[in-house]
Design an enzyme around this catalytic site. Structure first.
Site, PDB file in Angstrom:
ATOM      1  N   ASP A   1      47.301-121.245  72.753  1.00  0.00           N
ATOM      2  CA  ASP A   1      46.667-122.483  73.182  1.00  0.00           C
ATOM      3  C   ASP A   1      47.114-122.857  74.597  1.00  0.00           C
ATOM      4  O   ASP A   1      48.291-122.700  74.940  1.00  0.00           O
ATOM      5  CB  ASP A   1      47.071-123.587  72.199  1.00  0.00           C
TER       6      ASP A   1
ATOM      7  N   GLU B   1      44.086-118.681  75.841  1.00  0.00           N
ATOM      8  CA  GLU B   1      43.028-119.629  76.192  1.00  0.00           C
ATOM      9  C   GLU B   1      43.246-119.979  77.667  1.00  0.00           C
ATOM     10  O   GLU B   1      44.117-120.765  78.011  1.00  0.00           O
ATOM     11  CB  GLU B   1      43.142-120.895  75.335  1.00  0.00           C
TER      12      GLU B   1
HETATM   13  C1  NOJ Z   1      42.934-126.411  73.315  1.00  0.00           C
HETATM   14  C2  NOJ Z   1      42.445-126.428  71.906  1.00  0.00           C
HETATM   15  O1  NOJ Z   1      41.433-125.473  71.737  1.00  0.00           O
HETATM   16  C3  NOJ Z   1      41.984-127.840  71.641  1.00  0.00           C
HETATM   17  O2  NOJ Z   1      41.286-127.953  70.441  1.00  0.00           O
HETATM   18  C4  NOJ Z   1      43.201-128.724  71.661  1.00  0.00           C
HETATM   19  O3  NOJ Z   1      42.795-130.071  71.494  1.00  0.00           O
HETATM   20  C5  NOJ Z   1      43.958-128.596  72.970  1.00  0.00           C
HETATM   21  N1  NOJ Z   1      44.100-127.238  73.395  1.00  0.00           N
HETATM   22  C6  NOJ Z   1      45.345-129.206  72.859  1.00  0.00           C
HETATM   23  O4  NOJ Z   1      46.166-128.400  72.060  1.00  0.00           O
END
Ligand code: NOJ
Length: 526
Positions: A211, A270
């Site tokens: 993440d 990500e």
């Molecule tokens: C990216 C995640 O995909 C999202 O759903 C989340 O709210 C944020 N990061 C914070 O962790």
């Protein structure tokens, strides 16, 4: 383990993203759980996926539905506890489906024992050094330390009240106030992540989706940001001091050294970074195996835009000879049917883009419900749960509309998702025509179309290749050929039917009209 082409298992894999709250509820509380995923594994086999990516299932107060982790080495009882994960891993592996988990290293929950200890300890204490605490600005420190905004809206700083009455400090949270950012200059934070990685890898997990992989490290002087329209993650984050700071690469190198002890495990970041050179740095040989490239998500249904997204995604990966990744949607963005205009046109375009995506070299990520052609749901205000809704002062509705539970069977909500009619987000009656049960029986359904496409992708040698070449095409039309394999993919993003190049049609997203490909459609040819 390499596949029959000598590639790592993930290099041409189809990952299926399971949003656990919304996939299948076995214990009847209206929220999906891991035994629900296990119960539906045959469905995933039927669909033909290689791996699952589970959104976070660790212990969490669920302020951001699991992205606020209070114990990174246990599974939340809401999802069935750690034994439920063990059952899922065993059952998935028995079907040759890998299981990857979300890992949230940028922040913890404010309920994490570390953050509790930080609040109970004075400024400058080792407990505070695990997070980013700073004195406020202004004569009495009553203003935040800098102007950073939370991605969810409002300031990225929250002030705390000290027990001894001294000036209160502020802590940084790029997301919700319940998600304090960790201090990645603290070796203890690295050590704890390593413990977490090894904990799950030893339990048989096949890798991690990381993440906010571009977010962990912050510049020491925390310079002000340019206030842009900070619209969720789609905003342009290049040149934003909150993200993509050089130190983040140390974190990825550390993660990679751990994963190297488990040669089959994959790290997928990500990475909301658009500059190709900058993006590629995350894919260096000692960092991530894969990085989500979100250019396709951002592209309009427009030939030049889509071509630009494909070319740049390929170019970025090529800089480091890395594997490209493709995704049309996830739990953070509007579903593609909606983005492409909604209704029949939106759905037709989503089918077309599925063919464009599934023929490209690299790894593909599908988001649960995409294969059913689900669109966003317009939820009433009182149903909204995403912290974005509150933090934006009710100006942004957030992501709930793309997170409504999956319709499995029957003719009324909750469509076999749960035995409990009170599902965590309400399910629309209109989905009675879109259940898995109905779509499996209908050869013309979105699900049948996805199944055919995925079967071809997995079985035909025409899809094997590491590059594409663009063939000549009229304006508003894209034609590419998979180099080596030879598959040709044609997309008609214009308003008139177009003639197809020579070849046999393997699959088309719409019936041909007098041998021509209609608008909003794509076809595969050999
Ligand atoms: C990216 C995640 O995909 C999202 O759903 C989340 O709210 C944020 N990061 C914070 O962790």
């Amino acid at each position: 383990m390499a596949d029959s082409n000598g590639r790592p298992w993930w290099a041409h894999a189809v990952f299926y993203q399971v949003y656990p709250r919304s996939f299948c509820d076995r214990n009847g509380d209206g929220v999906g759980d891991l035994d629900g995923v296990t119960a539906r594994l045959d469905y995933l086999t039927t669909l033909g996926v290689d791996a699952i990516w589970l959104n976070p299932v660790m212990v969490s107060p669920m302020a951001d539905h699991g992205y606020d982790v209070s114990d990174p080495r246990d599974v939340d009882p809401l999802f069935g506890g750690i034994e439920a994960l063990d059952r899922l891993i065993d059952a998935a592996h028995a079907r040759d489906i890998r299981v990857t988990m979300d890992l949230v290293p940028n922040h913890t929950s404010s309920a994490h024992p570390w953050f509790r200890a930080a609040l109970a300890s004075p400024p400058g204490s080792p407990e505070r050094e695990r997070y980013i605490f700073r004195d406020g600005s202004g004569p009495d420190g009553s203003q935040p330390p800098n102007n950073w905004l939370s991605i969810f809206g409002g300031p990225a700083w929250t002030r705390v009240t000290e027990s001894d009455g001294r000036a209160e400090q502020w802590y940084l949270h790029l997301f919700d106030a319940e998600q304090p950012d960790l201090n990645w200059e603290n070796p203890e934070v690295y050590d704890d992540l390593e413990k977490t990685l090894r904990f799950w890898l030893e339990r048989g997990v096949d890798g991690f989706r990381i993440d906010v992989a571009h977010g962990m490290s912050k510049p020491r002087d925390l310079p002000d940001m340019d206030i842009v329209k900070a619209e969720m993650l789609l905003a342009d984050m290049d040149n934003d001091p909150r993200f993509n700071h050089e130190g983040v690469h140390d974190v990825h190198r550390h993660i990679r050294t751990v994963l190297n002890d488990y040669p089959d495990a994959v790290a997928i970041g990500e990475v909301w970074v658009y500059d190709n050179e900058q993006f590629a740095r995350y894919l260096r040989a000692d960092e991530l195996h894969l990085g989500f490239n979100f250019r396709m998500v951002r592209a309009e249904f427009e030939a030049a835009d889509i071509r630009h997204a494909i070319e740049n995604s390929l170019a970025a990966a090529a800089i480091e000879k890395a594997t490209p990744t493709w995704t049309l949607s996830n739990h953070d963005v509007d579903r593609e049917v909606t983005r492409y205009g909604g209704g029949d046109v939106g759905l037709a375009r989503a089918w077309a883009m599925a063919l464009v995506m599934l023929a490209l070299p690299g790894a593909v990520f599908l988001y649960n419900g995409e294969e059913l052609g689900l669109a966003n749901v317009d939820l009433p205000d009182e149903a909204l749960q995403d912290p974005v809704w509150e933090r934006s002062g009710h100006t942004r509705r957030g992501r709930d509309g793309a997170r409504v539970p999956m319709p499995w069977e029957g003719s009324t909500p909750p469509f076999g998702f749960s035995t409990n009619p009170d599902t965590w987000l309400p399910m629309p009656q209109e989905w009675s025509t879109l259940t898995v049960e109905k779509q499996l029986r209908d050869p013309g359904s979105t699900l049948s179309f996805y199944r055919s496409a995925m079967r071809l992708r997995a079985s035909r040698k025409e899809f094997d290749g590491t590059a594409i070449e663009w063939l000549e095409a009229p304006e508003d039309v894209l034609v590419y050929r998979v180099v080596d394999g030879g598959l040709v993919c044609v997309l008609n993003a214009g308003s008139q039917p177009v003639a197809l190049p020579a070849g046999d049609v393997l699959l088309a997203s719409a019936a041909l009209v007098d041998g021509k490909l209609p608008p909003n459609a794509a076809a595969w040819l050999t």
